[in-house]
Enzyme design. Sequence first.
Site, PDB file in Angstrom:
ATOM      1  N   CYS A   9       0.714  -1.129  -0.038  1.00 21.87           N
ATOM      2  CA  CYS A   9      -0.123   0.009  -0.046  1.00 21.87           C
ATOM      3  C   CYS A   9       0.883   1.134   0.155  1.00 21.87           C
ATOM      4  O   CYS A   9       1.929   1.104  -0.295  1.00 21.87           O
ATOM      5  CB  CYS A   9      -0.956   0.086   1.213  1.00 21.87           C
ATOM      6  SG  CYS A   9      -0.109  -0.044   2.707  1.00 21.87           S
ATOM      7  N   ASN A  12       2.169   1.382   4.296  1.00 22.98           N
ATOM      8  CA  ASN A  12       2.610   0.044   4.933  1.00 22.98           C
ATOM      9  C   ASN A  12       2.204   0.238   6.445  1.00 22.98           C
ATOM     10  O   ASN A  12       2.830  -0.454   7.592  1.00 22.98           O
ATOM     11  CB  ASN A  12       3.904  -0.300   4.800  1.00 22.98           C
ATOM     12  CG  ASN A  12       4.267  -1.768   5.401  1.00 22.98           C
ATOM     13  OD1 ASN A  12       5.501  -2.176   5.607  1.00 22.98           O
ATOM     14  ND2 ASN A  12       3.512  -2.446   5.423  1.00 22.98           N
ATOM     15  N   CYS A  14      -1.365   0.840   7.376  1.00 23.57           N
ATOM     16  CA  CYS A  14      -2.939   0.414   7.728  1.00 23.57           C
ATOM     17  C   CYS A  14      -3.219  -0.689   6.726  1.00 23.57           C
ATOM     18  O   CYS A  14      -3.508  -1.918   7.213  1.00 23.57           O
ATOM     19  CB  CYS A  14      -3.668   1.853   6.934  1.00 23.57           C
ATOM     20  SG  CYS A  14      -3.495   3.342   8.116  1.00 23.57           S
ATOM     21  N   ARG A  15      -3.375  -0.661   5.430  1.00 20.37           N
ATOM     22  CA  ARG A  15      -4.035  -1.797   4.564  1.00 20.37           C
ATOM     23  C   ARG A  15      -3.173  -2.919   4.425  1.00 20.37           C
ATOM     24  O   ARG A  15      -3.527  -3.917   4.616  1.00 20.37           O
ATOM     25  CB  ARG A  15      -4.398  -1.210   3.294  1.00 20.37           C
ATOM     26  CG  ARG A  15      -5.460  -0.109   3.187  1.00 20.37           C
ATOM     27  CD  ARG A  15      -5.681   0.673   1.934  1.00 20.37           C
ATOM     28  NE  ARG A  15      -4.487   1.489   1.647  1.00 20.37           N
ATOM     29  CZ  ARG A  15      -4.373   2.161   0.660  1.00 20.37           C
ATOM     30  NH1 ARG A  15      -5.282   2.098  -0.405  1.00 20.37           N
ATOM     31  NH2 ARG A  15      -3.206   2.869   0.535  1.00 20.37           N
ATOM     32  N   SER A  16      -1.768  -2.754   4.244  1.00 21.87           N
ATOM     33  CA  SER A  16      -1.082  -4.007   3.593  1.00 21.87           C
ATOM     34  C   SER A  16      -0.684  -4.735   4.882  1.00 21.87           C
ATOM     35  O   SER A  16      -0.518  -5.825   4.881  1.00 21.87           O
ATOM     36  CB  SER A  16       0.137  -3.395   2.885  1.00 21.87           C
ATOM     37  OG  SER A  16       1.057  -2.588   3.514  1.00 21.87           O
ATOM     38  N   ASP A 122      -8.020   4.028   0.913  1.00 21.40           N
ATOM     39  CA  ASP A 122      -7.082   4.595   1.771  1.00 21.40           C
ATOM     40  C   ASP A 122      -7.736   4.992   3.052  1.00 21.40           C
ATOM     41  O   ASP A 122      -8.509   6.363   3.054  1.00 21.40           O
ATOM     42  CB  ASP A 122      -6.220   5.483   1.323  1.00 21.40           C
ATOM     43  CG  ASP A 122      -5.018   5.919   2.024  1.00 21.40           C
ATOM     44  OD1 ASP A 122      -5.147   5.479   3.435  1.00 21.40           O
ATOM     45  OD2 ASP A 122      -3.994   6.526   1.809  1.00 21.40           O
TER      46      ASP A 122
HETATM   47  P1  4NP Z   1      -1.775   2.849   4.126  1.00 20.39           P
HETATM   48  O1  4NP Z   1      -2.453   4.197   4.515  1.00 20.39           O
HETATM   49  O2  4NP Z   1      -1.193   3.107   2.573  1.00 20.39           O
HETATM   50  O3  4NP Z   1      -3.030   2.018   3.943  1.00 20.39           O
HETATM   51  O4  4NP Z   1      -0.655   2.416   5.019  1.00 20.39           O
HETATM   52  C1  4NP Z   1      -1.618   5.228   4.771  1.00 20.39           C
HETATM   53  C2  4NP Z   1      -0.621   5.461   5.651  1.00 20.39           C
HETATM   54  C3  4NP Z   1      -0.103   6.948   5.754  1.00 20.39           C
HETATM   55  C4  4NP Z   1      -0.211   7.779   4.880  1.00 20.39           C
HETATM   56  C5  4NP Z   1      -1.064   7.442   3.771  1.00 20.39           C
HETATM   57  C6  4NP Z   1      -1.710   6.339   3.792  1.00 20.39           C
HETATM   58  N1  4NP Z   1       0.574   8.858   4.964  1.00 20.39           N
HETATM   59  O5  4NP Z   1       0.218   9.631   4.173  1.00 20.39           O
HETATM   60  O6  4NP Z   1       1.150   9.266   5.708  1.00 20.39           O
END
Ligand code: 4NP
Length: 147
Positions: A9, A12, A14-16, A122
């Site tokens: 994702c 790294n 939240c989703r992955s 996201d």
């Molecule tokens: P992820 O979510 O891609 O599912 O881990 C996010 C976590 C952090 C950020 C964006 C998406 N960020 O912009 O810091």
Amino acid sequence: MTTSVLYVCLGNICRSPTAEGILRKLAGDRDLIIDSAGTGAWHVGDPPDPRAIAEARQRGIDISGLRARQVQAEDFHRFDQILAMDRSNLRDLERIRPSGSKADLRLCLSDASGLGQTDVPDPYYDGGFEQAYELIEAATKGLLQRI
Ligand code: 4NP
């Protein structure tokens, strides 16, 4: 033969890592190597987001020990399956993919085509951790039938 799976994702956190935890649980005694990474480097070394940890914990999965890392070109040689959480992640991965690499790169939700959705939204800014969990769980069940 061992199959290796990498979920990717943006951050790294939240989703992955959620996907990594779900696959570890659903894989049972299947011989899989499972990892996750982010296309971005902002959260390298961080544990998953507390909201992702809480959502997984409610379902009996502990992802609190995972730590974020950034995806590398080398991952395309190390992993059989690379699963992107959304089309933006997929485009970023296509950009760093080395020619001649072995990985089968596709969208995570392509293994849950009945959902009619391509991206796991996201949840970092607007929430949606429960929906993310359920989409990823459905895709993970599909993945285990495919590989
Ligand atoms: P992820 O979510 O891609 O599912 O881990 C996010 C976590 C952090 C950020 C964006 C998406 N960020 O912009 O810091």
